[in-house]
Motif scaffolding. Structure first.
Motif, short mmCIF file in Angstrom:
data_model
loop_
_atom_site.label_atom_id
_atom_site.label_comp_id
_atom_site.label_asym_id
_atom_site.label_seq_id
_atom_site.Cartn_x
_atom_site.Cartn_y
_atom_site.Cartn_z
N GLY A 5 -49.61 3.70 12.48
CA GLY A 5 -51.03 3.76 12.78
C GLY A 5 -51.37 4.49 14.06
O GLY A 5 -52.54 4.55 14.45
N VAL A 6 -50.38 5.06 14.72
CA VAL A 6 -50.58 5.77 15.99
C VAL A 6 -50.14 7.22 15.80
O VAL A 6 -49.16 7.49 15.08
N GLY A 7 -50.85 8.15 16.43
CA GLY A 7 -50.44 9.55 16.36
C GLY A 7 -50.39 10.04 14.93
O GLY A 7 -51.36 9.96 14.19
N GLU A 8 -49.22 10.52 14.52
CA GLU A 8 -49.05 11.09 13.19
C GLU A 8 -48.40 10.11 12.21
O GLU A 8 -48.04 10.52 11.10
N SER A 9 -48.24 8.86 12.60
CA SER A 9 -47.64 7.87 11.70
C SER A 9 -48.72 7.16 10.89
O SER A 9 -49.81 6.86 11.41
N SER A 10 -48.41 6.86 9.65
CA SER A 10 -49.36 6.16 8.79
C SER A 10 -49.26 4.65 9.04
O SER A 10 -48.43 4.18 9.81
N GLY A 11 -50.12 3.90 8.36
CA GLY A 11 -50.09 2.44 8.50
C GLY A 11 -50.99 1.95 9.62
O GLY A 11 -51.80 2.69 10.17
N ASP A 12 -50.81 0.67 9.97
CA ASP A 12 -51.64 0.03 10.99
C ASP A 12 -50.82 -1.07 11.67
O ASP A 12 -50.46 -2.05 11.02
N TRP A 13 -50.52 -0.89 12.95
CA TRP A 13 -49.68 -1.87 13.63
C TRP A 13 -50.38 -3.22 13.74
O TRP A 13 -49.72 -4.26 13.78
N ARG A 14 -51.71 -3.24 13.76
CA ARG A 14 -52.42 -4.51 13.86
C ARG A 14 -52.27 -5.35 12.60
O ARG A 14 -52.41 -6.58 12.64
N ALA A 15 -51.99 -4.70 11.48
CA ALA A 15 -51.78 -5.42 10.22
C ALA A 15 -50.32 -5.79 10.02
O ALA A 15 -49.97 -6.39 9.01
N ALA A 16 -49.47 -5.44 10.98
CA ALA A 16 -48.03 -5.66 10.84
C ALA A 16 -47.60 -6.96 11.52
O ALA A 16 -48.30 -7.52 12.35
N THR A 17 -46.43 -7.41 11.15
CA THR A 17 -45.74 -8.48 11.87
C THR A 17 -44.65 -7.85 12.73
O THR A 17 -44.32 -6.66 12.58
N LEU A 18 -44.05 -8.65 13.61
CA LEU A 18 -42.93 -8.13 14.38
C LEU A 18 -41.77 -7.77 13.45
O LEU A 18 -41.00 -6.84 13.72
N ALA A 19 -41.64 -8.50 12.34
CA ALA A 19 -40.61 -8.15 11.36
C ALA A 19 -40.88 -6.78 10.75
O ALA A 19 -39.94 -6.01 10.48
N ASP A 20 -42.16 -6.47 10.50
CA ASP A 20 -42.50 -5.13 9.99
C ASP A 20 -42.12 -4.06 11.00
O ASP A 20 -41.57 -3.00 10.65
N LEU A 21 -42.44 -4.31 12.27
CA LEU A 21 -42.10 -3.33 13.31
C LEU A 21 -40.59 -3.20 13.46
O LEU A 21 -40.08 -2.11 13.75
N ALA A 22 -39.87 -4.32 13.26
CA ALA A 22 -38.41 -4.26 13.30
C ALA A 22 -37.87 -3.43 12.13
O ALA A 22 -36.88 -2.70 12.28
N ALA A 23 -38.51 -3.55 10.97
CA ALA A 23 -38.09 -2.73 9.83
C ALA A 23 -38.31 -1.25 10.12
O ALA A 23 -37.51 -0.40 9.71
N ASP A 24 -39.38 -0.92 10.86
CA ASP A 24 -39.61 0.46 11.27
C ASP A 24 -38.48 0.95 12.18
O ASP A 24 -37.99 2.08 12.04
N ALA A 25 -38.09 0.11 13.14
CA ALA A 25 -37.00 0.48 14.05
C ALA A 25 -35.70 0.66 13.28
O ALA A 25 -34.91 1.59 13.57
N ALA A 26 -35.43 -0.21 12.32
CA ALA A 26 -34.22 -0.09 11.50
C ALA A 26 -34.24 1.21 10.69
O ALA A 26 -33.20 1.87 10.53
N ALA A 27 -35.42 1.58 10.18
CA ALA A 27 -35.54 2.83 9.44
C ALA A 27 -35.30 4.02 10.35
O ALA A 27 -34.67 5.02 9.95
N ALA A 28 -35.78 3.94 11.58
CA ALA A 28 -35.54 5.02 12.55
C ALA A 28 -34.05 5.16 12.84
O ALA A 28 -33.52 6.27 12.92
N LEU A 29 -33.37 4.02 12.99
CA LEU A 29 -31.93 4.06 13.25
C LEU A 29 -31.19 4.66 12.06
O LEU A 29 -30.26 5.47 12.23
N ALA A 30 -31.58 4.27 10.84
CA ALA A 30 -30.94 4.82 9.65
C ALA A 30 -31.15 6.33 9.57
O ALA A 30 -30.23 7.09 9.21
N PHE A 31 -32.35 6.79 9.93
CA PHE A 31 -32.63 8.23 9.92
C PHE A 31 -31.76 8.94 10.95
O PHE A 31 -31.16 9.99 10.67
N LEU A 32 -31.67 8.39 12.15
CA LEU A 32 -30.86 9.02 13.20
C LEU A 32 -29.40 9.08 12.76
O LEU A 32 -28.72 10.10 12.96
#
Length: 315
Positions: A73-100
């Motif tokens: 939900g920020v910059g060029e990313s889709s979604g909305d962090w206000r609608a997320a849980t910390l677990a959702d944000l952790a899943a985003d971090a895990a996806a970033a690690l998998a991509f790297l």
């Protein structure tokens, strides 16, 4: 010397599309490993305001690939962090690690997670219970619940605002009133009260100016996000770590209860269920603030960057 390789990238985290910046060391130099940088609270982008660029430069110079991304939900990313849980944000971090790790230049077994402030809670949640993460770094991340951390920050802010008051008893009373109202709001959140109910509590208390630090910009979506995460206990994730953990703190950080966090980290590290690989290294830089800057500085202290890269190289 050839410049480092900086690329704009996108990757998926479930239904969300995240956009970020991937930096690779200078061509021809060995890549020691990879670092995913996860930003703090609110609408943090891939630079986490101004905090990540100097970290990115230093890590690239030290031979690490670096990936950071705009929060959903920020910059060029889709979604909305206000609608997320910390677990959702952790899943985003895990996806970033998998991509790297999918990058051919990066050794997958040498890429880990770095989280600043709220991002520390996020990366701890992403790493807990996993055997395939080599290390995790938190910086300015409280080892308390968000509700406890926010109360500490609010108290420091209001106390500072009244520090020069000539009527000490009146200023102390003002601080106590603001904190009592904050406590009522936290309890309202635990009862899953809606935003209108919370706003009525603030109005009934006369909307004391000191509360603005916490209340400014509050709306229905932000209130819902905050009440959802307020009692998140990072100790549970600390107990589930199976990798080395480096925790950085600024000794003069006004936002984080550092002493309480050190006690919680020590208790988790000594818990009988703690995995044998989950070593703990704590660095407290005296006089440094939430972004590990020393007084008068605009960037993190050189010794902070030195200790970070040294630990990553040795782990």
């Amino acid at each position: 010397m050839e410049p480092v390789d900086i690329r704009h990238v996108t990757f998926a985290a479930g239904p969300v599309r995240l956009a970020g910046t991937l930096g690779l060391p200078r061509r021809g130099e060995p890549v020691r490993g990879g670092v995913v940088l996860v930003g703090g609270s609110g609408s943090s982008d891939r630079d986490n305001d101004t905090f990540f660029p100097p970290l990115r430069r230093r890590l690239l110079d030290a031979g690490f690939a670096v990936l950071s991304y705009d929060k959903r939900g920020v910059g060029e990313s889709s979604g909305d962090w206000r609608a997320a849980t910390l677990a959702d944000l952790a899943a985003d971090a895990a996806a970033a690690l998998a991509f790297l790790r999918s990058r051919p230049e990066v050794r997958s077994d040498a890429a880990g997670l770095f989280g600043h402030s709220e991002g520390g809670w996020v990366v701890l949640r992403a790493a807990t219970g996993r055997d395939d993460i080599p290390w995790v770094v938190t910086s300015g991340c409280p080892a308390t619940t968000p509700a406890v951390q926010e109360r500490h920050a609010l108290a420091r802010y209001v106390q500072g605002a009244h520090a020069n008051s000539q009527a000490h008893a009146n200023s102390r009373s003002a601080v106590e009133r603001v904190l009592a109202l904050y406590d009522r709001l936290v309890e309202a959140g635990r009862r899953d009260a809606d935003f209108a109910t919370a706003a009525a509590l603030v109005d009934a208390a006369g909307a004391p100016p000191g509360l603005a630090y916490y209340w400014d910009g509050m709306d229905d979506r932000l209130w819902t996000f905050l009440k959802r995460k307020q009692d998140h206990d990072p100790v549970r994730d600390l107990l589930g770590l199976r990798c080395p953990h480096l925790a950085f703190f600024g000794g003069a950080d006004p936002l984080v209860p550092v002493a309480d966090s050190l006690r919680a980290l020590g208790g988790a590290a000594c818990h009988p269920s703690r995995h044998r690989r989950a070593t703990l290294t704590v660095e407290v830089l005296p006089g440094a603030d939430h972004r590990l800057r020393l007084p008068g500085a605009t960037e993190p202290a050189p010794e902070y960057l030195d200790r970070l890269t040294r630990w990553l190289r040795q782990t």
